[in-house]
Design an enzyme around this catalytic site. Structure first.
Site, PDB file in Angstrom:
ATOM      1  CE1 TYR A   1      -3.856  -2.238   5.551  1.00  0.00           C
ATOM      2  CE2 TYR A   1      -3.323   0.079   5.272  1.00  0.00           C
ATOM      3  CZ  TYR A   1      -3.594  -1.152   4.723  1.00  0.00           C
ATOM      4  OH  TYR A   1      -3.593  -1.311   3.366  1.00  0.00           O
TER       5      TYR A   1
ATOM      6  CE  LYS B   1      -1.578  -4.551   3.487  1.00  0.00           C
ATOM      7  NZ  LYS B   1      -1.772  -5.840   2.813  1.00  0.00           N
TER       8      LYS B   1
ATOM      9  CB  SER C   1      -0.870  -0.023   1.261  1.00  0.00           C
ATOM     10  OG  SER C   1      -1.403   1.247   1.520  1.00  0.00           O
TER      11      SER C   1
HETATM   12  N1  UFG Z   1     -12.551  11.529   3.218  1.00  0.00           N
HETATM   13  C1  UFG Z   1     -13.547  12.434   3.571  1.00  0.00           C
HETATM   14  N2  UFG Z   1     -14.713  11.926   4.083  1.00  0.00           N
HETATM   15  C2  UFG Z   1     -14.929  10.580   4.242  1.00  0.00           C
HETATM   16  C3  UFG Z   1     -13.902   9.679   3.881  1.00  0.00           C
HETATM   17  C4  UFG Z   1     -12.723  10.191   3.377  1.00  0.00           C
HETATM   18  O1  UFG Z   1     -13.390  13.654   3.438  1.00  0.00           O
HETATM   19  O2  UFG Z   1     -15.990  10.199   4.736  1.00  0.00           O
HETATM   20  C5  UFG Z   1     -11.297  12.064   2.639  1.00  0.00           C
HETATM   21  C6  UFG Z   1     -10.052  11.761   3.459  1.00  0.00           C
HETATM   22  O3  UFG Z   1      -9.864  12.741   4.463  1.00  0.00           O
HETATM   23  C7  UFG Z   1      -8.973  11.756   2.372  1.00  0.00           C
HETATM   24  C8  UFG Z   1      -9.707  11.217   1.138  1.00  0.00           C
HETATM   25  O4  UFG Z   1     -11.091  11.423   1.396  1.00  0.00           O
HETATM   26  O5  UFG Z   1      -8.551  13.074   2.095  1.00  0.00           O
HETATM   27  C9  UFG Z   1      -9.470   9.731   0.896  1.00  0.00           C
HETATM   28  O6  UFG Z   1      -9.768   9.007   2.089  1.00  0.00           O
HETATM   29  P1  UFG Z   1      -9.883   7.405   2.104  1.00  0.00           P
HETATM   30  O7  UFG Z   1     -10.228   7.019   3.493  1.00  0.00           O
HETATM   31  O8  UFG Z   1     -10.755   6.942   1.007  1.00  0.00           O
HETATM   32  O9  UFG Z   1      -8.423   6.941   1.709  1.00  0.00           O
HETATM   33  P2  UFG Z   1      -7.029   7.195   2.447  1.00  0.00           P
HETATM   34  O10 UFG Z   1      -6.133   7.817   1.441  1.00  0.00           O
HETATM   35  O11 UFG Z   1      -7.163   7.888   3.738  1.00  0.00           O
HETATM   36  O12 UFG Z   1      -6.633   5.710   2.803  1.00  0.00           O
HETATM   37  C10 UFG Z   1      -6.283   4.821   1.784  1.00  0.00           C
HETATM   38  C11 UFG Z   1      -6.583   3.379   2.184  1.00  0.00           C
HETATM   39  C12 UFG Z   1      -5.697   2.972   3.314  1.00  0.00           C
HETATM   40  C13 UFG Z   1      -4.270   3.290   3.035  1.00  0.00           C
HETATM   41  C14 UFG Z   1      -4.132   4.734   2.643  1.00  0.00           C
HETATM   42  C15 UFG Z   1      -2.739   5.117   2.261  1.00  0.00           C
HETATM   43  O13 UFG Z   1      -7.917   3.240   2.574  1.00  0.00           O
HETATM   44  O14 UFG Z   1      -5.817   1.577   3.460  1.00  0.00           O
HETATM   45  O15 UFG Z   1      -4.955   5.002   1.518  1.00  0.00           O
HETATM   46  O16 UFG Z   1      -2.314   4.358   1.214  1.00  0.00           O
HETATM   47  F1  UFG Z   1      -3.545   3.081   4.148  1.00  0.00           F
END
Ligand code: UFG
Length: 340
Positions: free
Chosen positions: A151, A155, A127
């Site tokens: 998590y 990884k 990841s």
């Molecule tokens: N976000 C919102 N509202 C929500 C959910 C997410 O504003 O309800 C925003 C987050 O703050 C972020 C973006 O949308 O800016 C993406 O968030 P995600 O949770 O979809 O994805 P992340 O990048 O935080 O996390 C993902 C994977 C993880 C991994 C991470 C880094 O879900 O498993 O990328 O690789 F660890």
């Protein structure tokens, strides 16, 4: 020559199921393994409809050494793609032991079984989280690595274990694939992401708002140092991601050289850009409410995707509009996921 036989762990999950189909379409023979701890057996019916053949499947926990032994003893396996793992960042901070036990325990049980049966070709689901809070964008594979939650630690440790194994025994051919943010679904709308409970990730939440299951999206932070203040990520269509696994398998089986590669598009999109693209694709409004930053989130993350292109001849072909259209079709056709 007979087609290579590939074991997929976590095969009924979101990325696993799309990769299963992609590998069948590419001519591989596939045997899937899953314990359905975060997926549904209905996926197997959907895969049968899509592929026209009954999927070869074993229901087991990847830590079950006897079950693995039986799989490897039944018929030789040429390569393994290892998806089976827990993946929720927030949950991992509440249940660290469960994450280490499953993600590290699973990898150890699997690689031990592989070694015992002289199967030394492995694609590992890593990841972009291993880059921690990146110093430079786009992120290259040689960027510094760090973990900010259990998590992420699993990884990073998984990668370290495999690098040590590769050093100890160069017969291993491994691909460590660092996924950015997988979204989208198969164009049939038959398989897609089916999170249990309240979705953690952006796109599943957006689709549930659009379908009326939730009133609005909370946007976590609008004061980041990004063009519109909201978080920027490299969203990649799950079909492109699946194709990346097929390309990695071809590479390993042919070249027998280890590879560590980003799987991303190379461009970033903000939360508000995603919301607008989704509204356009679905024709539905997605009301948003601004909320404080989510603990542990970073401002921006997107891949330098040149290495995977150079080595694997792979590149993404789906843009954000396609990702949104396909996520929406999946959600519309399965408003309550696979259980409903
Ligand atoms: N976000 C919102 N509202 C929500 C959910 C997410 O504003 O309800 C925003 C987050 O703050 C972020 C973006 O949308 O800016 C993406 O968030 P995600 O949770 O979809 O994805 P992340 O990048 O935080 O996390 C993902 C994977 C993880 C991994 C991470 C880094 O879900 O498993 O990328 O690789 F660890």
């Amino acid at each position: 020559m007979t087609a290579p036989r590939v074991l997929l762990t976590g095969a009924a999950g979101y990325i696993g199921s799309h990769t299963w189909l992609a590998l069948l379409e590419a001519g591989f023979r596939v045997i899937g393994l899953d314990d359905f701890s975060n997926s549904s057996p209905e996926v197997l019916n959907r895969l049968q409809t899509l592929s026209g053949t009954a999927p070869e499947f074993v229901r087991a926990d990847v830590r079950d050494a006897m079950a693995l032994n039986a799989v490897f003893s039944a018929e030789p396996i040429d390569a393994v793609v290892h998806f089976a793992a827990f993946k929720a960042v927030g949950e991992s901070t509440a249940k660290p032991l469960a994450y280490y036990a499953n993600n590290i325990g699973g990898l150890l049980a699997l690689t031990e079984a592989m070694q015992r049966h002289a199967c030394k070709t492995l694609v590992f689901s890593s990841s972009a989280t291993v880059y921690g809070n990146p110093e430079q964008l786009p992120i290259r594979e040689d960027a510094p690595l760090s973990a900010t939650n259990p998590y992420g630690s699993t990884k990073l440790m998984g990668e370290d274990i495999l690098r040590d194994l590769q050093r100890a025994d160069p017969q291993w051919a491994m691909a460590l694939l660092r996924y950015f943010n997988p979204v989208g679904a198969h164009q049939s709308g038959l398989i897609g992401e089916d999170p249990r409970g309240i979705p953690n990730n952006l796109l599943p939440f957006v689709t549930q708002v659009a379908v009326g299951r939730r009133p609005h999206l909370q946007v976590f932070g609008n004061d980041y140092n990004t063009p519109d203040g909201t978080g920027v990520r490299d969203y990649i269509h799950v079909l492109d991601l699946a194709a990346g696994h097929a390309a990695a398998l071809y590479y390993l089986l042919d070249q027998r050289r280890p590879i560590t590669a980003n799987l991303g598009t190379g461009s970033g999109h903000s939360v508000l850009e995603v919301v607008r693209a989704f509204e356009l694709a679905s024709g539905r409004p997605v009301p948003v409410q601004f909320a404080p930053r989510r603990p542990g989130d970073i401002a921006a993350s997107y891949a330098d995707a040149t290495l995977a292109h150079q080595l694997l001849g792979w590149r993404t072909t789906h843009d954000l509009a396609a990702m949104c259209a396909d996520s929406w079709r999946w959600q519309r056709q399965n408003p309550n996921g696979l259980a409903g």
